[in-house]
Enzyme design. Structure first.
Site, PDB file in Angstrom:
ATOM      1  N   CYS A 134      22.700 -69.002  -8.185  1.00  0.00           N
ATOM      2  CA  CYS A 134      21.354 -68.883  -7.422  1.00  0.00           C
ATOM      3  C   CYS A 134      20.365 -67.851  -7.977  1.00  0.00           C
ATOM      4  O   CYS A 134      20.480 -66.671  -8.074  1.00  0.00           O
ATOM      5  CB  CYS A 134      21.000 -68.104  -5.483  1.00  0.00           C
ATOM      6  N   CYS A 137      17.491 -66.076  -6.689  1.00  0.00           N
ATOM      7  CA  CYS A 137      18.176 -64.661  -5.248  1.00  0.00           C
ATOM      8  C   CYS A 137      18.210 -63.667  -6.515  1.00  0.00           C
ATOM      9  O   CYS A 137      18.538 -62.588  -6.190  1.00  0.00           O
ATOM     10  CB  CYS A 137      19.887 -65.724  -4.930  1.00  0.00           C
ATOM     11  N   ASP A 138      19.343 -64.295  -7.535  1.00  0.00           N
ATOM     12  CA  ASP A 138      20.194 -62.908  -7.894  1.00  0.00           C
ATOM     13  C   ASP A 138      19.628 -62.385  -8.861  1.00  0.00           C
ATOM     14  O   ASP A 138      19.837 -61.484 -10.191  1.00  0.00           O
ATOM     15  CB  ASP A 138      21.041 -63.130  -8.549  1.00  0.00           C
TER      16      ASP A 138
END
Length: 319
Positions: A134, A137-138
């Site tokens: 992701c 996300c990261d």
């Protein structure tokens, strides 16, 4: 306070799971979303024209809006994968990932399809320690660093384009002989000065000690090379994975979770929503609608267990 104990755990972070999280958190439930990525299959769509309120929006942008709104109401996120779920008892449910075990009173299964692993040495070992599924996300964890995106098509290109605004440099590793996907995004990446396509290549292994340190790749001629970098983003498509819950809830012949109109499964306290269910139409807006139903049903279930009044049917009473 026990940081692993929640009122409601939602497995899945796309249309269904994020909508469920928004509703449950606004109803006052301490909510956790466990997901490998945010957006799921919506990330494969660069041009959504049938979601109410938007003439045109990319799946990536829409799912980011979903996540931001849920987070605003206090939803917590664990970027991980549920591997084992133990059934309902007086203590509630136990949901285990490779890194943690969470407990909850109620449970919503909304994981749709799961990001596909590469299946190379080092991938499983370094999940959450340099291997991600992701970008949104990261990605911020790798600001100013070199990263790699692995995958063909628009999903990988969208991730690479996003990361190019954060990372020092992005390497896009594709098995196709030439860059594949949206021509405009390919041009943007090529002209950015911060992206390099490595086509006709595959990943041999991921190396490191405690965390990722390098990526070994092999080209079509069999020549091996290594990229030294701390972050790897795998964009390899999605598959349905319900085998780990086959003894927990009823599945149909397609491996989908069987639900009723309240998004209840065959197991008390477990609800399901979105593409992982037997709903006949797989659309983002339908998944979102199911997510809201599952959240309201979960809220009523939890309230009942606690001897408290349930939400009324009139939406005005719970808005």
């Amino acid at each position: 306070m026990d940081k692993t104990r929640f009122d409601l755990v939602i497995v899945g972070g796309a249309s269904a799971g994020l909508t469920a999280a928004l509703y449950s958190s606004r109803l006052g439930l301490k909510t956790l979303v466990i997901t490998k990525d945010v957006g799921g299959q919506a990330l494969l769509t660069n041009d959504i024209q049938n979601y109410p309120g938007f003439d045109q929006i990319s799946g990536f942008e829409l799912m980011t809006k979903f996540q931001d709104q849920a987070a605003k109401y206090g939803v917590e996120f664990a970027y991980d994968e549920a591997k084992q779920i133990e059934g309902n008892n007086e203590a509630g449910f136990s949901i285990s990932t490779p890194f943690e075990t969470y407990t909850s009173v109620g449970l919503i299964l909304a994981f749709g399809k799961t990001p596909r692993d590469l299946g190379v040495p080092g991938e499983e070992e370094f999940k959450g320690r340099g291997v991600s599924y992701c970008a949104v996300c990261d990605g911020p964890l790798y600001k100013g660093s070199k990263v790699a995106v692995i995958g063909n098509g628009d999903q990988a290109l969208e991730a690479a384009n996003y990361l190019s605004g954060i990372a020092e440099h992005v390497y896009i590793i594709q098995s196709s002989s030439m860059p594949r996907g949206d021509a405009e995004i390919i041009e943007t990446l090529n002209s950015s000065g911060k992206a390099t396509f490595i086509s006709g290549s595959r990943v041999k292994s991921i190396e490191g000690n405690f965390a990722v340190e390098s990526l070994n790749i092999v080209d079509s001629a069999g020549k091996e090379s290594a990229l030294e970098l701390p972050g790897i983003f795998i964009e390899n498509g999605y598959i349905t994975r319900t085998e780990f819950i086959k003894d927990l809830v009823e599945l149909n012949e397609l491996g989908e979770i069987v639900t009723d109109r309240y998004c209840r499964t065959s197991a008390e306290g477990i609800f399901a929503a979105g593409d992982v269910t037997d709903v006949p139409y797989k659309q983002a807006i339908i998944s979102a609608g199911q997510g809201s139903i599952a959240a309201l049903s979960s809220y009523n279930y939890i309230q009942k267990k606690r001897g408290k009044p349930a939400a009324k049917n009139d939406w005005k009473a719970i808005n």
